[in-house]
Every structure is written in C-alpha cells, then in structure tokens.
Design a protein around this motif. Structure first.
Motif, short mmCIF file in Angstrom:
data_model
loop_
_atom_site.label_atom_id
_atom_site.label_comp_id
_atom_site.label_asym_id
_atom_site.label_seq_id
_atom_site.Cartn_x
_atom_site.Cartn_y
_atom_site.Cartn_z
N ASP A 1 -43.97 -50.89 62.64
CA ASP A 1 -43.14 -52.04 62.98
C ASP A 1 -42.35 -52.54 61.77
OD1 ASP A 1 -43.97 -52.01 65.59
OD2 ASP A 1 -45.64 -53.38 65.23
N LEU A 2 -42.78 -52.17 60.58
CA LEU A 2 -42.11 -52.58 59.36
C LEU A 2 -41.11 -51.49 58.97
CD1 LEU A 2 -42.61 -55.10 57.52
CD2 LEU A 2 -43.91 -53.59 56.02
N PRO A 3 -39.88 -51.85 58.57
CA PRO A 3 -38.94 -50.82 58.14
C PRO A 3 -39.53 -49.99 57.01
CG PRO A 3 -37.85 -52.96 58.33
CD PRO A 3 -39.33 -53.22 58.49
N GLU A 4 -39.19 -48.73 56.99
CA GLU A 4 -39.76 -47.83 55.99
C GLU A 4 -39.59 -48.34 54.56
OE1 GLU A 4 -39.60 -43.13 54.59
OE2 GLU A 4 -38.52 -43.82 56.37
N PRO A 5 -38.42 -48.89 54.18
CA PRO A 5 -38.29 -49.39 52.81
C PRO A 5 -39.30 -50.50 52.49
CG PRO A 5 -36.14 -49.16 53.82
CD PRO A 5 -37.13 -48.98 54.91
N ASP A 6 -39.59 -51.36 53.46
CA ASP A 6 -40.57 -52.43 53.23
C ASP A 6 -41.98 -51.86 53.17
OD1 ASP A 6 -38.89 -54.55 52.89
OD2 ASP A 6 -39.02 -55.28 54.94
N ARG A 7 -42.27 -50.83 53.97
CA ARG A 7 -43.59 -50.21 53.89
C ARG A 7 -43.81 -49.60 52.51
NH1 ARG A 7 -43.80 -45.91 57.71
NH2 ARG A 7 -41.79 -46.40 58.64
N GLY B 1 -30.90 -58.36 65.52
CA GLY B 1 -31.59 -57.56 64.52
C GLY B 1 -32.82 -58.20 63.93
N MET B 2 -33.21 -59.38 64.42
CA MET B 2 -34.35 -60.12 63.87
C MET B 2 -35.64 -59.72 64.58
SD MET B 2 -34.75 -64.29 63.43
CE MET B 2 -33.33 -64.42 62.35
N THR B 3 -36.73 -59.60 63.81
CA THR B 3 -38.02 -59.24 64.37
C THR B 3 -38.49 -60.27 65.39
OG1 THR B 3 -40.28 -58.57 63.76
CG2 THR B 3 -39.35 -60.43 62.58
N PRO B 4 -39.15 -59.84 66.47
CA PRO B 4 -39.53 -60.77 67.55
C PRO B 4 -40.34 -61.97 67.07
CG PRO B 4 -39.79 -58.52 68.30
CD PRO B 4 -39.45 -58.43 66.84
N PRO C 1 -47.31 -58.34 55.39
CA PRO C 1 -46.86 -57.34 56.37
C PRO C 1 -47.71 -56.08 56.36
CG PRO C 1 -44.99 -58.28 55.22
CD PRO C 1 -46.23 -58.80 54.53
N ALA C 2 -48.09 -55.63 57.53
CA ALA C 2 -48.95 -54.45 57.65
C ALA C 2 -48.16 -53.18 57.35
CB ALA C 2 -49.52 -54.38 59.06
N GLY D 1 -30.69 -48.48 52.50
CA GLY D 1 -32.05 -47.98 52.35
C GLY D 1 -33.01 -49.00 51.77
N ALA D 2 -32.65 -50.27 51.84
CA ALA D 2 -33.54 -51.34 51.40
C ALA D 2 -33.71 -52.32 52.55
CB ALA D 2 -32.97 -52.06 50.17
N ALA D 3 -34.75 -53.14 52.47
CA ALA D 3 -35.00 -54.12 53.53
C ALA D 3 -35.37 -55.46 52.90
CB ALA D 3 -36.08 -53.60 54.48
N HIS D 4 -36.19 -56.24 53.57
CA HIS D 4 -36.44 -57.61 53.16
C HIS D 4 -37.16 -57.70 51.81
CE1 HIS D 4 -36.57 -61.87 54.25
NE2 HIS D 4 -37.81 -61.92 53.83
N PHE D 5 -38.23 -56.94 51.66
CA PHE D 5 -39.02 -57.07 50.44
C PHE D 5 -38.46 -56.27 49.26
CE2 PHE D 5 -41.86 -58.39 53.83
CZ PHE D 5 -42.33 -59.60 53.31
N GLY D 6 -37.36 -55.59 49.49
CA GLY D 6 -36.64 -54.98 48.37
C GLY D 6 -36.13 -56.03 47.40
#
Length: 288
Positions: A180-186, A136-139, A175-176, A268-273
């Motif tokens: 490529d970024l999960p929607e919650p982080d966007r 599950g980790m980004t490349p 992060p752009a 519904g949350a990700a890293h930057f949550g």
C-alpha cells in the motif's frame, strides 16, 4: 534540552535546539501528527552545514499548550515569539508535510524576518481554485480530511482512539513495509533509524491527547489566514511525484501561486523522500 517559551497570548510552547549554537538559525516545523523531536538530520550534518535548528511543538502537541480554533496563519506569531525569546532577528523556515503550510505562513506574514522558506511535500489550501484536492490521496487521509469538514467533535471521535493506540505502541503509525506504500517510501522506511525516529516523534505528538492532530486537520480544512500569492521571500517547493499522502499537484498549484517559487518535482520519490533531501534543503536555506 527542551526549553519553554511564552507565546504572545501567554500559552507555553515547548522548544528544542540542535546543531551549531552560533550557526544560521532555521526553524523546522514538524509534520502531522508530529512534535519537536523530528525527524531531522543527524547532529554531525547540522554542524557541518553550520545550522542552528530550532523545532517546537505546535499547540496541542507534545508539551505545548493547546490553542483550540487555531489557523495555519497563527503559526507565524508563535515562531515570532520563539525568535524573540531566543534573540534571533531573522531566520529561515522549513516545513515538511503538515508543517509546510505553517512554514509558508511565516514567509507570508513575517517577510521582514524570514530570509527563505522551504516547503517539503506540502498541502495546498482546501479552497485552491482548479485543484482536485483529494485526487491521488491515500484513503486514510481522505477519511481524516472529510471528517474535518464536519467539525471538532467528529475529529476527536475519529483520532482519539488512534492516539491511544499510538501511546500504547508508538510504531503503530509508522508506515508499514507493504504494497500500500509507494515503492520509494518503502525504500526509505527500510531504514531502522528512520522508523524509530518517526515512532518517537509520533509518541511525543500524542503524549496527552489527539488535540494537536485534530487542530491541524481542522486548520488545513479552513481558510489559512493568508494568501500564498502574497509570499515575497525566496521559496523552494519540493515534492516526490509518487506521494500519496499529500499529492504532487498540491506543490504544482502552490508553485503557480507563489511569485518566483522554485518547484522541484523529483521522479521516483514519494512522501518520505523529503527526509533524504532535507540536508540539501537546509544548505540552500542557510545560504541566505
């Protein structure tokens, strides 16, 4: 204002304080790469919560001297040296992302001084039994941590060009806002203030070199120097279930190891949550 504290071995550590000077002392351990500059809640939030927030550059970052070959456990001695210099007997600790394992080190190795610990979107030890560490980790993170397996030279070759580019354009590592970024982080990154805070943080992290970034990655890929199962202080683990930088199963694994740990997995949350929940976590930490 940045002050400078001598570590027990004579290294210099750069330290910042924010919030209520007479408030509950809480150490904030930054991410990877990162620095004493945050990100953190606004000053008004810290005053409202009665928090004296203390942050510092881990060795090799910002204005702190490097300690080549450091382990995750070594952070506990540096936090203790800073607490001694500031005449703080006991304190809480919060770590986000790459700072989370270092926060857990304080809980495991300084139980008589650490009142509570919070680890937001943490990584688990590489040798974690039963955990598929890369699942599950980004490349980009997989590439970094695979390179760490081959040693210091490979890491410097990989990360030094990135550090140079960040110094030229600090927004490069933010992060752009793309698919490529999960929607919650966007959603979190749509906040201009958060993007600028991260850019300043990354620029300070690589002010002189990629050394701190390299040493963090090597430390995460080596034995931590303590066992999560030995942590006895109240522990909070928070993770967004859509995290692709440090996958949620890392928190689940840690929650099974740390006695009595309270694990919060937010749907519904990700890293930057983690940036959004930090005020509530600081409130929990100060309640000790």
């Amino acid at each position: 204002m940045t002050s400078f504290v001598k570590a027990h071995d004579g290294r210099t550590l750069a330290v910042d304080e924010r919030g209520e000077p007479d408030g509950s002392p809480v150490f904030l351990l930054h991410g990877t790469p990162g620095s004493r500059l945050g990100p953190f809640p606004r000053a008004s939030v810290l005053y409202r919560l009665g928090i004296r927030l203390i942050s510092y550059d881990r060795p090799g970052y910002g204005l702190s001297d490097r300690r080549r070959g450091r382990t995750v456990a070594d952070a506990a001695a540096d936090v203790e040296a800073i607490a001694d210099a500031l005449h703080i007997d006991s304190f809480a600790v919060i770590g986000r992302s790459g700072g989370a394992p270092h926060a857990l080190a304080c809980a495991g190795l300084l139980p008589e001084r650490t009142t509570r610990v919070a680890a937001l979107v943490p990584l688990a030890p590489r040798e974690a039994e039963g955990l598929d560490w890369f699942n599950g980790m980004t490349p980009s993170n997989v590439i970094t941590y695979k390179a760490a397996e081959t040693g210091h030279a490979a890491m410097m070759e990989l990360l030094s060009p990135d550090a140079e580019q960040i110094r030229a354009d600090p927004t490069r590592l933010v992060p752009a806002l793309d698919d490529d970024l999960p929607e919650p982080d966007r959603y979190v990154m749509a906040d201009f203030g958060i993007r600028m805070m991260l850019a300043l943080n990354f620029a300070e992290a690589v002010r002189t070199s990629a050394a701190g970034w390299v040493d963090d990655a090597l430390a995460f890929s080596s034995p931590w120097g303590f066992q999560p199962a030995d942590i006895s202080v109240p522990t909070l683990l928070w993770h967004g279930d859509e995290d692709v930088f440090s996958p949620v199963d890392h928190s689940r694994w840690l929650g099974r190891q740390i006695p009595g740990a309270h694990v919060v997995i937010q749907e519904g949350a990700a890293h930057f949550g983690a940036l959004r929940v930090m005020p509530d976590v600081l409130s929990w930490l100060s309640a000790a």
